[in-house]
Scaffold this active site. Structure first.
Site, short mmCIF file in Angstrom:
data_model
loop_
_atom_site.label_atom_id
_atom_site.label_comp_id
_atom_site.label_asym_id
_atom_site.label_seq_id
_atom_site.Cartn_x
_atom_site.Cartn_y
_atom_site.Cartn_z
N LEU A 136 -25.06 -76.60 -63.07
CA LEU A 136 -25.46 -75.20 -62.81
C LEU A 136 -26.04 -74.51 -64.04
CD1 LEU A 136 -23.58 -75.71 -60.32
CD2 LEU A 136 -22.79 -73.36 -60.56
N TYR A 188 -38.96 -70.98 -65.00
CA TYR A 188 -37.79 -71.22 -64.15
C TYR A 188 -38.17 -72.12 -62.97
CZ TYR A 188 -33.69 -70.00 -61.24
OH TYR A 188 -32.56 -70.03 -60.47
N VAL A 215 -26.36 -77.76 -72.72
CA VAL A 215 -26.76 -78.97 -71.97
C VAL A 215 -28.06 -79.59 -72.49
CG1 VAL A 215 -25.59 -78.53 -69.78
CG2 VAL A 215 -27.91 -77.61 -70.16
N THR A 237 -25.72 -66.49 -70.83
CA THR A 237 -25.78 -65.33 -69.93
C THR A 237 -24.42 -64.99 -69.34
OG1 THR A 237 -26.36 -66.80 -68.09
CG2 THR A 237 -28.18 -65.74 -69.24
N ARG A 261 -24.19 -93.27 -66.94
CA ARG A 261 -23.27 -94.02 -67.79
C ARG A 261 -21.90 -94.16 -67.15
NH1 ARG A 261 -19.46 -93.03 -71.53
NH2 ARG A 261 -19.72 -90.78 -71.50
P1 NAD Z 1 -25.54 -67.24 -64.50
O1 NAD Z 1 -26.57 -66.85 -65.50
O2 NAD Z 1 -24.39 -66.34 -64.27
O3 NAD Z 1 -24.97 -68.69 -64.83
C1 NAD Z 1 -25.64 -69.65 -65.57
C2 NAD Z 1 -24.68 -70.20 -66.62
O4 NAD Z 1 -25.35 -71.23 -67.36
C3 NAD Z 1 -24.25 -69.13 -67.62
O5 NAD Z 1 -22.86 -69.19 -67.81
C4 NAD Z 1 -25.01 -69.52 -68.90
O6 NAD Z 1 -24.34 -69.11 -70.07
C5 NAD Z 1 -25.08 -71.03 -68.74
N1 NAD Z 1 -26.15 -71.65 -69.52
C6 NAD Z 1 -27.45 -71.24 -69.64
N2 NAD Z 1 -28.12 -72.09 -70.44
C7 NAD Z 1 -27.24 -73.06 -70.82
C8 NAD Z 1 -27.33 -74.19 -71.65
N3 NAD Z 1 -28.47 -74.54 -72.25
N4 NAD Z 1 -26.21 -74.95 -71.84
C9 NAD Z 1 -25.02 -74.62 -71.24
N5 NAD Z 1 -24.88 -73.54 -70.45
C10 NAD Z 1 -25.98 -72.77 -70.24
O7 NAD Z 1 -26.32 -67.51 -63.11
P2 NAD Z 1 -25.80 -67.93 -61.69
O8 NAD Z 1 -26.35 -66.95 -60.74
O9 NAD Z 1 -24.35 -68.19 -61.71
O10 NAD Z 1 -26.60 -69.30 -61.46
C11 NAD Z 1 -25.98 -70.57 -61.56
C12 NAD Z 1 -26.98 -71.64 -61.13
O11 NAD Z 1 -27.36 -71.43 -59.78
C13 NAD Z 1 -28.26 -71.65 -61.95
O12 NAD Z 1 -28.66 -72.99 -62.19
C14 NAD Z 1 -29.25 -70.96 -61.05
O13 NAD Z 1 -30.56 -71.40 -61.31
C15 NAD Z 1 -28.77 -71.37 -59.68
N6 NAD Z 1 -29.19 -70.40 -58.66
C16 NAD Z 1 -28.62 -69.16 -58.57
C17 NAD Z 1 -29.06 -68.25 -57.61
C18 NAD Z 1 -28.45 -66.88 -57.45
O14 NAD Z 1 -28.91 -66.13 -56.60
N7 NAD Z 1 -27.44 -66.50 -58.19
C19 NAD Z 1 -30.10 -68.61 -56.74
C20 NAD Z 1 -30.67 -69.86 -56.89
C21 NAD Z 1 -30.22 -70.76 -57.82
#
Ligand code: NAD
Ligand code: UDP
Length: 316
Positions: A75, A147, A61, A39, A108
């Site tokens: 993240l 999610y 991941v 994303t 680890r």
């Molecule tokens: P985002 O989509 O911009 O970032 C998520 C990143 O994870 C992206 O760069 C994506 O390419 C990467 N990703 C997805 N699946 C992956 C995988 N299998 N392996 C490696 N990389 C992978 O979203 P964000 O808003 O920056 O969110 C970051 C984190 O914070 C997430 O875990 C999200 O659940 C959490 N979060 C965000 C919000 C918000 O309001 N933005 C609120 C609550 C929680």
């Protein structure tokens, strides 16, 4: 000899991740950013590539990773409803298998590990505001479940690794965060409204717009994440991080129209399934234990975000 801390950020090329990488580099640490770019785009971290303390690796991941690090911020996970609902099975796998792999890595190398959890673990909350003691109201078979339940299971894994393996863990429950480098088409409310306003397209208000959210500017959130990681080992969370100032979605639409000077009309659309009616963090714990509170008011943060999206969308 002083050994510099080496920090892994999974999902580091994403919206929050890229700001976190930047802030960690600013503090003098070495940063290993891994991302599968599901994303996000390399462009989010391109400006960091010239820094010799920054390393970018393409990695998913859901597969094991063997690196040597001192701290891990986990993240990686699509975060906006349209992104995480596009391939729901993969979303659950990313949260659950991703947590297992990163916890295994932390075990680890004896690293400290922080999970980016979410206010979605509270589901459509029956108590207001939400404090960390609340167990939540999640529909386990709804369209948001991939999610919400994935993140809930990740929290379970973190706490079991802590109890069973004495791992140093930190769990942050992040509430709606916004700012530059949000994906312009991720369907989240702030990016949607700003993009629509800039294009003069109708502002799509879901439902009657009386549902509420509390919006945290990304710099404030990143500061909270780092404070939590660097707090005493006994502070494991979960701990809410978000801005407690609550707005209705209609108020947000009106603010965006006013700040952009847009001619867009506000149009009502059906409310998506399981859309939470209200959301506001109780941040007493973060205030008390991290001396943290958000500093950036909504209008100021929106102006910075509008500036970013304006640069992305040159006039026709
Ligand atoms: P985002 O989509 O911009 O970032 C998520 C990143 O994870 C992206 O760069 C994506 O390419 C990467 N990703 C997805 N699946 C992956 C995988 N299998 N392996 C490696 N990389 C992978 O979203 P964000 O808003 O920056 O969110 C970051 C984190 O914070 C997430 O875990 C999200 O659940 C959490 N979060 C965000 C919000 C918000 O309001 N933005 C609120 C609550 C929680
Ligand atoms: N929303 C809206 N119009 C949009 C996008 C979202 O009215 O174009 C509403 C959505 O129904 C929800 C709120 O804004 O009530 C926040 O949605 P978002 O997807 O940003 O995040 P959520 O907090 O629901 O995960």
């Amino acid at each position: 000899m002083h050994i510099r801390k080496r920090i892994l950020v999974t999902g580091g090329a994403g919206f929050i991740g890229s700001h976190l990488c930047e802030a960690l580099l600013d503090r003098g640490y070495e940063v290993l950013c891994i991302d599968n770019f599901y994303t996000s785009a390399r462009a989010n971290v391109e400006h960091l590539l010239s820094n010799s303390r920054f390393e970018l690796m393409r990695h998913d991941v859901t597969f094991p990773l063997y690196v040597e690090v001192d701290e891990i911020y986990n993240l990686a996970c699509p975060a906006s409803p349209i992104h995480y609902q596009r391939d729901p099975v993969q979303t659950t796998k990313t949260s659950v298998h991703g947590a297992i792999n990163m916890l295994g890595l932390a075990k680890r190398v004896r690293a400290k590990i922080l999970q980016a959890s979410t206010s979605e673990v509270y589901g459509d909350p029956e108590i207001h505001p939400q404090s960390e003691e609340y167990w939540g109201n999640v529909n386990p078979i709804g369209t948001r479940a991939c999610y919400d339940e994935g993140k809930r299971c990740a929290e379970t894994l973190f706490f079991d690794y802590n109890r069973q393996h004495d791992l140093r863990i930190k769990v942050a429950r992040i509430f709606n965060t916004y700012g530059p480098r949000m994906h312009p088409n991720d369907g989240r409310v702030v990016s949607n409204f700003i993009m629509q306003a800039l294009k003069g397209a109708p502002i799509t208000l879901y439902g009657d717009g009386s549902q509420t959210r509390s919006f945290c500017y990304v710099d404030d959130l990143v500061d909270g994440l780092i404070r939590l990681m660097e707090s005493a080992d006994t502070l494991i969370g979960p701990i809410n991080l978000g801005n407690p100032v609550e707005f209705t979605i209609r108020e947000l639409a009106q603010k965006v129209v006013a700040l952009t000077g847009s001619t867009s009309a506000i149009e009502m659309r059906p409310l998506p399934q399981d859309d939470p009616k209200q959301r506001q963090p109780d941040i007493t714990k973060a205030r008390t234990h991290l001396q943290w509170k958000p500093k950036v008011p909504l209008e100021q943060g929106l102006l910075k975000t509008i500036e970013y999206f304006t640069a992305l969308t040159p006039p026709d």
